[in-house]
Write an enzyme that holds these catalytic residues in place. Structure first.
Site, PDB file in Angstrom:
ATOM      1  N   CYS A  24       0.825  -1.217   0.000  1.00  0.00           N
ATOM      2  CA  CYS A  24       0.000   0.000   0.000  1.00  0.00           C
ATOM      3  C   CYS A  24       0.860   1.269   0.000  1.00  0.00           C
ATOM      4  O   CYS A  24       1.614   1.501   0.941  1.00  0.00           O
ATOM      5  CB  CYS A  24      -0.914  -0.066   1.227  1.00  0.00           C
ATOM      6  SG  CYS A  24      -1.612   1.490   1.755  1.00  0.00           S
ATOM      7  N   CYS A  27       0.163   3.733   2.863  1.00  0.00           N
ATOM      8  CA  CYS A  27       0.686   3.170   4.121  1.00  0.00           C
ATOM      9  C   CYS A  27       2.157   3.536   4.291  1.00  0.00           C
ATOM     10  O   CYS A  27       2.609   3.805   5.407  1.00  0.00           O
ATOM     11  CB  CYS A  27       0.537   1.650   4.131  1.00  0.00           C
ATOM     12  SG  CYS A  27      -1.170   1.085   4.048  1.00  0.00           S
TER      13      CYS A  27
END
Length: 99
Positions: A24, A27
């Site tokens: 991600c 993230c």
């Protein structure tokens, strides 16, 4: 992890949980922000990182549908949550309010 997780979030000290994934992009942006928040709020809260791919049951239990999702727990109960990247000043204020 499940039993341990419950024990970790059950104290009176707030616990900020970062539900994330290795693949991600956002993230990866959230990670250094959390490091700074941890340094600036030392002792006031605990920050845990949970990989949703490795902890699917936990992600399902807390209805994590997108990553990153941050959930602040106090006394074992979620008191705040947000999906997407959260800013440092917002997280510090949140921790200070719940410490």
């Amino acid at each position: 992890m499940k039993g341990n997780f419950q024990k970790m979030i059950s104290g009176s000290q707030p616990v900020l949980v970062d539900f994330h994934a290795t693949w991600c992009g956002p993230c990866k942006m959230q990670a250094p922000i959390l490091k700074e928040v941890s340094a600036e709020t030392e002792g006031k809260a605990r920050i845990l990182k949970i990989d949703v791919d490795r902890n699917r049951q936990l992600a399902d239990k807390y209805q994590v549908r997108g990553v990153p999702t941050l959930i602040l727990f106090k006394n074992g109960k979620p008191v705040w949550r947000q999906s997407g990247v959260a800013q440092k000043h917002q997280l510090i204020k949140l921790i200070n309010q719940n410490a």
